[in-house]
Design a protein around this motif. Structure first.
Motif, PDB file in Angstrom:
ATOM      1  N   ARG A   1     -14.885 -16.956  11.852  1.00 34.45           N
ATOM      2  CA  ARG A   1     -13.987 -16.756  10.720  1.00 34.45           C
ATOM      3  C   ARG A   1     -13.701 -18.104  10.051  1.00 34.45           C
ATOM      4  O   ARG A   1     -13.768 -18.230   8.837  1.00 34.45           O
TER       5      ARG A   1
ATOM      6  N   GLN B   1      -7.702 -12.318   1.211  1.00 37.86           N
ATOM      7  CA  GLN B   1      -8.228 -13.314   2.149  1.00 37.86           C
ATOM      8  C   GLN B   1      -7.254 -14.470   2.328  1.00 37.86           C
ATOM      9  O   GLN B   1      -7.001 -14.896   3.463  1.00 37.86           O
TER      10      GLN B   1
ATOM     11  N   SER C   1      -7.494  -8.437   5.392  1.00 36.62           N
ATOM     12  CA  SER C   1      -8.862  -8.081   5.038  1.00 36.62           C
ATOM     13  C   SER C   1      -8.848  -6.841   4.163  1.00 36.62           C
ATOM     14  O   SER C   1      -7.886  -6.081   4.159  1.00 36.62           O
TER      15      SER C   1
END
Ligand SMILES: Nc1ncnc2c1ncn2[C@@H]1O[C@H](COP(=O)(O)OP(=O)(O)OP(=O)(O)O)[C@@H](O)[C@H]1O
Ligand SMILES: [Mg+2]
Lengths: 125, 370
Positions: free
Chosen positions: B128, B340, B345
């Motif tokens: 991520r 974001q 999400s």
């Protein structure tokens, strides 16, 4: 009736021409255009405008630096400056005019009616 | 076999050597058969031997023979008992060792599984972060490009705009000339709008998050698109879970997100339909690891849905199916970007019943975007 004197400083001659033509056409303004940031102070000294329209992004010297020099000059320091800039978005200008810090900005492309309203606001107030 | 030995003893009368012969098979049997059966066999065989002795010498019995035999039996029992005790001890020892090893193994497996879980989590986190870094680098490049493009495009637009404004200020006799000028003015405004959206997209203002009630933001955003909803006869169904925990959100940004999603839904249902907005609190699980609960917000419409082949690119900037001049294709890109930077999400898909569904997921403790 005396015409107000507007100096427009922008490296793009087609813009200064367009603004000049429009302002002159109103019959209320006398306009001088300057396309070279480096001689902007000198130009202002000669013309002694009531208000200066100043582009921010110019190749020789940016608008901020030009404004600083204008404000250092004892004869020019009280002349109101309105910045013209391409790099602000809708959100930042809430439409078309805004202050960033203490500076007044107009987002390019400037609508003629808004331009005249802002200029009048300065010259009358 | 014991009987055979007993009989041969009886026939030969050589007791000492035969006694050794007894010992071997009895021990052997005891070893083989294990505890209970071993004792049984030892007892039976010793009994058989003693019985044989007694039957044969009933008449001529002598006290020293009885003594000798009893001693022998005692000896055999001691040997067998020792043997069995050893056997039992060995077995217990073995069992204890197995149990110990098993416990250790279970502990090791547990530790390994936990480490694996942590590793997987760390890996996800790393991916991520990597994505965010790439995304950040991309956004920086896009931002620089946007500023450059804005400068290069807005100056000519200003020239055009000033020219058009000039002619619009003058008397125009021909109606066609007037509409031509208005079209030009409109084109300048449209170009400006796209450039501005691009600028907004590439350098969103820093988040100003504060604890917010998501349901309240939904209501606000629905209010902003009320006219569009009425105009297209779209029914709104609210399935908002009461008492959701407060989320750390920038409410202006979030309204922007919801308005974009609602507007897309309206465009997909221009002949009417149902817009469903659903919020809920859900426990999140990432395979084996239980994470913090999450707040889910779903926006559903009853439009035609999104063609499968478009789904992978749906969040890409400038991806649009609207005719030129009508959609910028930045709506969902902005949605994605804002969610974001909130550490949440967003996914878009089709409902099995038809229509599209946008799903927003918010963590209760959001990880801010760098
Ligand atoms: N609810 C929906 N149903 C069907 N298609 C959708 C839906 N939402 C988005 N899309 C598709 O995704 C495309 C991209 O959407 P996005 O909001 O990014 O841009 P746009 O709506 O085309 O332009 P703009 O947002 O500037 O009006 C749309 O053109 C449309 O094809
Ligand atoms: Mg859209």
């Amino acid at each position: 009736m005396t015409k107000h004197r507007i100096l427009i400083i922008d490296d793009d001659a087609s813009i200064t021409r367009g603004v000049r033509r429009n302002l002159v056409a109103t019959g209320a303004y006398e306009v001088r255009q300057e396309n070279h940031a480096l001689v902007a102070v000198q130009s202002a000294r000669e013309f002694m405008p009531d208000l200066i329209l100043l582009d921010v992004m110019m190749p020789e010297m940016d608008g901020g630096a030009v404004a600083a020099r204008l404000r250092e000059d004892p004869l020019l320091k009280d002349i109101p400056i309105i910045f013209l800039t391409a790099i602000v978005s809708n959100e930042e200008t809430h439409g078309s005019e805004a202050y960033i810090g203490d500076e007044e900005y107009l987002a390019k492309p400037v609508d003629l009616n808004i331009l005249i309203r802002v200029i009048e606001g300065h010259l009358e107030g | 076999m014991v009987l055979v030995v007993a009989v041969s003893d009886y026939l030969t009368g050589i007791e000492i050597s035969v006694t050794l012969l007894y010992l071997v098979p009895i021990c052997w049997c005891a070893w083989f058969a294990g505890r209970g059966v071993g004792v049984f066999i030892a007892t039976v065989s010793a009994g058989a031997w003693l019985g044989a002795e007694w039957l044969e010498r009933w008449s001529t019995i002598q006290p020293w023979v009885v003594f000798w035999n009893t001693l022998m039996m005692g000896g055999i029992f001691v040997v067998v008992a020792t043997l069995l005790a050893t056997l039992k001890a060995t077995q217990a020892n073995l069992e204890a060792t197995v149990a110990r090893r098993t416990t250790k193994l279970v502990a090791e497996v547990t530790v390994r599984r936990r480490t694996e879980g942590k590793l997987r989590l760390a890996n996800t986190e790393l991916q991520r972060t990597q994505m965010q870094l790439i995304e950040a680098a991309k956004m920086e490049a896009v931002g620089r490009m946007a500023a450059g493009v804005a400068h290069e495009v807005k100056n000519p637009l200003m020239t055009l705009g000033m020219g058009v404004d000039y002619f619009l200020q003058r008397p125009i006799s021909d109606a066609d000339d007037a509409s031509l000028l208005h079209d030009m003015k409109h084109a300048v405004l449209r170009g400006t709008k796209i450039i501005n959206l691009m600028l907004d997209f590439s350098k969103p203002r820093p988040l100003q998050p504060s604890p917010e009630d998501l349901n309240a933001i939904v209501e606000n955003a629905l209010g902003l698109v009320r006219h569009q909803l009425l105009k297209h006869r779209i029914e709104v169904v609210r399935q908002l879970q009461a008492g959701l925990p407060m989320l750390s959100l920038d409410h202006t940004h979030m309204e922007h997100v919801l308005v974009n999603l609602f507007t897309n839904a309206v465009h997909a249902m221009s002949d009417g339909g149902t817009l469903t907005v659903r919020s809920s609190l859900q426990a999140a699980t990432d395979t084996s690891i239980v994470l913090e609960p999450q707040v889910i917000l779903e926006v559903e419409d009853t439009g035609p849905g999104i063609p499968q082949e478009q789904l992978p690119n749906i969040f890409e900037p400038f991806h649009t199916t609207k005719p030129p001049g009508q959609g910028t294709g930045l709506g969902l890109a902005i949605v994605h970007r804002i969610i974001q930077i909130h550490g949440g999400s967003v996914t878009l898909g089709n409902r099995p019943e038809g229509g599209a569904r946008a799903t927003l997921t918010f963590n209760l403790q959001p990880k801010p975007h760098p």
